[in-house]
Enzyme design. Structure first.
Site, mmCIF file in Angstrom:
data_model
loop_
_atom_site.group_PDB
_atom_site.id
_atom_site.type_symbol
_atom_site.label_atom_id
_atom_site.label_comp_id
_atom_site.label_asym_id
_atom_site.label_seq_id
_atom_site.Cartn_x
_atom_site.Cartn_y
_atom_site.Cartn_z
ATOM 1 N N PRO A 54 2.878 2.317 -3.699
ATOM 2 C CA PRO A 54 2.075 2.859 -2.588
ATOM 3 C C PRO A 54 1.803 4.360 -2.686
ATOM 4 C CG PRO A 54 3.642 1.272 -1.751
ATOM 5 C CD PRO A 54 3.973 1.461 -3.207
ATOM 6 N N CYS A 55 0.567 4.732 -2.320
ATOM 7 C CA CYS A 55 0.106 6.116 -2.423
ATOM 8 C C CYS A 55 0.368 6.982 -1.188
ATOM 9 C CB CYS A 55 -1.397 6.134 -2.712
ATOM 10 S SG CYS A 55 -1.875 5.265 -4.219
ATOM 11 N N PRO A 56 0.363 6.427 0.044
ATOM 12 C CA PRO A 56 0.456 7.282 1.233
ATOM 13 C C PRO A 56 1.605 8.283 1.239
ATOM 14 C CG PRO A 56 -0.160 5.070 1.898
ATOM 15 C CD PRO A 56 0.155 5.009 0.427
ATOM 16 N N PRO A 57 2.786 7.996 0.666
ATOM 17 C CA PRO A 57 3.853 8.993 0.708
ATOM 18 C C PRO A 57 3.500 10.312 0.030
ATOM 19 C CG PRO A 57 4.769 6.852 0.169
ATOM 20 C CD PRO A 57 3.274 6.709 0.108
ATOM 21 N N PHE A 58 2.490 10.295 -0.880
ATOM 22 C CA PHE A 58 2.160 11.484 -1.650
ATOM 23 C C PHE A 58 0.722 11.961 -1.432
ATOM 24 C CE2 PHE A 58 4.998 8.615 -4.026
ATOM 25 C CZ PHE A 58 6.157 9.369 -3.977
#
Length: 424
Positions: free
Chosen positions: A77-81
């Protein structure tokens, strides 16, 4: 000859298809979203496990079927970064990057490939990146990060992706990042046949205006509304290219319905082509069918790793694992391209708490005093750092990592138990 791959967080198959074309054969694909999993099954007769990739009831990484695995890959998943998000990193329940590294330690594949957004390459995550590299080194892998732009690999879209490749010491000396092969297409030339499929009279003028590559396509998440082409800045870039980015069309413009000066929206099929797929040509090697309703299809496409980029990286890994001809490279002698955080390195090596002055000195004096607090604040978001008063000064000690690496008592489990349908 084919090599084996298990792919986690597989999405709708952008990385999957690229790896297949590079020579890898899927033993398993794991995906949380049921619509994306349905798309995988509609295109390939693979074993697809649906659910939380970190849930052992969904799949068992220790299964004997996955022994002697060549590649573990994933688009975690991309949202954390993401720069567009809060950049919570290890504090985000969706963060699976560090967990995937630990998974490689359990499964022991010959190589690991993980891709994510450009935000992970920013100074905010310097310590996180170093933690990942250090852990991979402990597990016996050489690793490197590289920021790849999709348009440099034949895709008519900007789309920067930050890719991690880790390879076991026996094969690492034969790995090279793929050579760039820039696209010669613009949005207009790539989509001319699709936009003019109904003989719309404005197509030639539109192709002339759409004379650049696309901005990064944003698939979005379940937490946000329907399908559109991104935030305000992206919408403005699309407008300059003659595209209405306020939604996604069901069909290409038609004469009599849309005037020649009409500003068209893109269809999901057009978006797929700009991501590196060829959805209209059943003979094309990149042909792929997407299942579900329009918004779901758009998200599947928009969140994908472009297949040509995945193919290029996958081919480099394939060569390193299968062809040891030529001179072996000493990658350890090459300075990493991505700068890491010297304060984190000093904290990690310290046997006792260190003051700010001691940490700056240990970091080679490269950190100015006024920048120290900002760096410590960034590190504290991903790591547990104890602080102690030492006279008139304050001392710091690194005692842990906040990210999910498989802990049974991690906050991630509660988040998934209460909101799994909204996590993407």
């Amino acid at each position: 000859m084919s090599l084996s791959v298990v792919e986690i967080c597989a999405g709708a198959g952008g990385q999957s298809l690229g790896l297949e074309l590079a020579g890898f054969e899927h033993k398993l694909a794991v995906e949380l979203d049921e619509n994306a999993a349905a798309t995988l099954r509609a295109n390939r007769d693979w074993d697809v496990a649906v659910g939380d990739v970190a849930d052992k009831s969904v799949w068992n990484p220790e299964d004997s079927a996955f022994r002697r695995l060549d590649l573990l890959a994933g688009g975690v998943p991309c949202p954390p970064f993401s720069i567009a998000g809060k950049q919570l990193g290890a504090n985000d329940e969706r963060d699976l990057f560090a967990w995937a590294v630990e998974l490689a330690g359990r499964m022991r594949p010959r190589a690991l490939m993980l891709e994510n957004v450009r935000g992970l390459s920013m100074p905010r995550f310097a310590g996180y990146r170093q933690h990942v590299k250090d852990r991979l080194a402990e597990l016996g892998y050489w690793s490197d990060w590289k920021l790849l732009e999709a348009h440099q690999y034949g895709v008519p879209q900007l789309r920067p992706r930050f890719v991690l490749v880790a390879i076991n010491s026996d094969d690492a000396g034969w790995f090279d990042w793929p050579d760039e092969r820039p696209t010669t297409d613009t949005v207009g030339t790539a989509l001319a046949d699709m936009m003019g499929v109904h003989k719309w009279p404005g197509v030639a003028k539109w192709v002339e205006k759409a004379n650049d590559i696309a901005p990064t396509i944003v698939g979005g998440s379940k937490k946000h509304g329907g399908a559109d082409l991104g935030p305000t800045r992206a919408k403005q870039a699309w407008k300059t290219l003659g595209v209405d980015a306020m939604g996604v069309a069901d069909d290409a413009p038609k004469p009599g319905v849309h005037p020649a000066d009409h500003t068209p929206k893109l269809t999901t099929e057009m978006v797929a082509r700009l991501q590196g797929w060829e959805p209209f040509d059943s003979d094309a090697e990149y042909f792929w069918t997407f299942t579900g309703r329009k918004t779901s299809r758009y998200r599947q496409i928009g969140n994908a790793f472009p297949p040509p980029v995945a193919r290029a990286v996958g081919a480099s890994i394939f060569r390193a694992l299968s062809d040891h001809s030529g001179e072996r490279k000493d990658h350890l002698a090459v300075e990493a391209e991505v700068m890491h955080d010297p304060i984190y390195s000093a904290l990690k090596l310290a046997s006792a708490a260190m003051t700010a002055k001691e940490l700056v000195r240990a970091a080679g004096g490269r950190i100015e005093a006024r920048d120290f607090e900002r760096r410590m604040a960034m590190l504290s978001r991903d790591f547990v750092i104890e602080e102690h008063e030492v006279g008139n000064d304050r001392a710091y000690r690194l005692t842990g990592f906040k990210g999910f690496v498989g802990q049974q008592d991690h906050d991630r489990h509660l988040a998934f138990a209460t909101a799994v349908n909204r996590i993407s």
